[in-house]
Write an enzyme that holds these catalytic residues in place. Structure first.
Site, PDB file in Angstrom:
ATOM      1  N   CYS A 147       0.812  -1.226   0.000  1.00  0.00           N
ATOM      2  CA  CYS A 147       0.000   0.000   0.000  1.00  0.00           C
ATOM      3  C   CYS A 147       0.845   1.277   0.000  1.00  0.00           C
ATOM      4  O   CYS A 147       0.452   2.283  -0.603  1.00  0.00           O
ATOM      5  CB  CYS A 147      -0.984  -0.001   1.167  1.00  0.00           C
ATOM      6  N   ASP A 344      -7.965   5.021  -1.695  1.00  0.00           N
ATOM      7  CA  ASP A 344      -7.535   3.837  -0.964  1.00  0.00           C
ATOM      8  C   ASP A 344      -6.888   2.819  -1.902  1.00  0.00           C
ATOM      9  O   ASP A 344      -7.519   2.375  -2.859  1.00  0.00           O
ATOM     10  CB  ASP A 344      -8.761   3.219  -0.284  1.00  0.00           C
ATOM     11  N   HIS A 346      -6.132  -0.235  -1.181  1.00  0.00           N
ATOM     12  CA  HIS A 346      -6.294  -1.588  -0.661  1.00  0.00           C
ATOM     13  C   HIS A 346      -7.289  -2.454  -1.413  1.00  0.00           C
ATOM     14  O   HIS A 346      -7.463  -3.623  -1.080  1.00  0.00           O
ATOM     15  CB  HIS A 346      -6.675  -1.528   0.821  1.00  0.00           C
TER      16      HIS A 346
END
Length: 462
Positions: A147, A344, A346
């Protein structure tokens, strides 16, 4: 408060193929209310409030958008540059008064749509699976560990979009796409053939602890970019005669290893020298990307820094923040009141190969309409902020704003600005357009720099 149905509903969040343990919750989905459980995580006493994109915002008060495509040759004095601020990641919206809300809200709907178009146009880079194995490992996915790399790719990708396409660019609804847009996406593909891939970043950052399957902090990530761009430039790899990275890079660090805190010192002379070196004497200035790693607390961010961080989003040169919750990196693209809005990394997607000349490519996996948020007080104190300055006027404006911000910091600035570094306290290493500068350490080799020794609005999105 629940968003009224007539505001329109955004597409649901993409399913997480294999949710990682450190994945951040989707705290704000377009046109939907945040759940109570997510608010309890932020603080049990906080009452749920409407989504940051519900119909509570008026149209933009100020939009920094250029109306002309920016010249790709910034050294050309005759080229037309956009007005100051036109390439900044900055949009300022204000709250709608109850009277305006009762009058129909069409302006609010318009502002909502404009914001969503803006947000979904920025480059979204996430976990991928199914790519060629990373050298030295058998890993064909970065799920659960990549990430930080992905977040950094997003920030740098925005700088390249700024440079090639300008702040006003929006992802078009029809093909063929702009060649510069496709070339930027190609640079971040998941193979060694792509200049800024996760494969090449890990290779460049191995001396800073980057390795497949491991997690690193923002400082090491910035240094990995420094090494990768230097290597890329040394190889003189260009696409259609264009530099893969058409700007100088300045990584500003307050300590010799960047992890001990302390306000970094931004040196104007160093930046000037880097720009001159990047252009190899053809002109005195070039575009420049500034990466400033910061440590703003121990276990959690010191609250005194939060107002200062929010102010940086008002800089026309702002690219946002590389950071997130501890162990969970995100790309923070804006702030609203006490919340950070982020993309994000993820979500897990299949690896795709976008050829640099394929103007009909499917680029949907590089854009996201889901806006997530977290409390600013929850941000990991170790982070990095980025800025892009297109030319000398833009750079001077950045220095002025940064100096004013430091003066308002009550003795605890994020970073300070000075004209030059005292030789006895200089940390500077020339790496073909890359450098670091500190007010506390000596470098392995000193370099002669030649000559010269209030937030009134409630919403800012880059």
């Amino acid at each position: 408060m629940t968003t009224s149905p007539e505001r329109g509903e955004a597409p649901p969040a993409p399913p997480r193929d294999s949710p990682c343990e450190d994945a951040a919750p989707a705290a704000a989905v377009v046109a939907s209310s945040s759940s109570g459980s997510e608010r309890e995580e932020d603080g049990g006493s906080r009452q749920p409030k409407a989504s940051v994109l519900s119909g509570v915002f008026a149209p933009p008060l100020a939009i920094f958008e250029g109306q002309q495509q920016v010249s790709s040759t910034p050294c050309d004095a005759s080229s037309t540059k956009p007005p100051s601020g036109s390439y900044a990641w900055s949009r300022i919206l204000r709250r709608v008064s109850p009277e305006e809300e009762e009058s129909g809200g069409s302006d609010s709907d318009s502002g909502h749509a404009a914001f969503l178009e803006d947000f979904s146009s920025r480059i979204w880079i996430t976990y991928r699976k199914g790519f060629d194995a990373i050298p030295g490992s058998k890993l064909t996915s970065d799920v659960n560990w990549g990430c930080m790399v992905r977040s950094s790719q997003m920030l740098v990708a925005q700088a390249l979009i700024f440079h090639h396409l300008g702040r006003s660019w929006r992802k078009p609804s029809e093909k063929p796409y702009d060649p510069d847009y496709i070339r930027v996406l190609h640079l971040f593909g998941d193979s060694e053939a792509c200049a800024f891939s996760i494969h090449n970043l890990l290779q460049a950052g191995r001396n800073y602890g980057l390795a497949a399957g491991s997690w690193v902090g923002p400082y090491a990530m910035c240094r990995a970019w420094q090494t990768l761009i230097r290597t890329n430039r040394e190889q003189a790899d260009a696409v259609d005669g264009k530099e893969n990275f058409p700007m100088a890079l300045y990584v500003v660090s307050g300590d010799e290893d960047g992890e001990r805190g302390g306000a970094p010192v931004f040196c104007i002379d160093v930046a000037a020298q880097l720009c001159s070196n990047f252009n190899k004497g053809q002109c005195t200035w070039s575009p420049i990307l500034l990466l400033i790693p910061l440590v703003l607390g121990l276990d959690k961010i010191n609250p005194r820094y939060i107002p200062l961080l929010k102010e940086t989003f008002k800089f026309p040169q702002s690219l946002g923040i590389l950071g997130g919750k501890p162990g969970t990196s995100t790309y923070i693209a804006g702030v609203q009141e006490d919340r950070a809005l982020y993309l994000d990394p993820h979500d897990v997607q299949m690896a795709v190969d976008i050829a640099p000349d394929n103007l009909e490519a499917d680029t949907s996996s590089y854009h996201c309409s889901v806006v997530r948020d977290l409390a600013l007080e929850q941000i990991d104190p170790s982070l990095a902020i980025g800025f892009y300055c297109r030319d000398k006027d833009d750079f001077d404006d950045f220095c002025s704003r940064a100096s004013e911000l430091a003066e308002k910091a009550n003795g605890a600035p994020l970073f300070t600005v000075m004209q030059s570094v005292q030789p006895s306290k200089q940390m500077y290493k020339q790496d073909d357009g890359l450098c670091c500068c500190s007010g506390s350490s000596m470098a392995n080799e000193d370099y002669d720099l030649d000559a010269s020794g209030e937030a009134g609005e409630e919403w800012q999105i880059l």
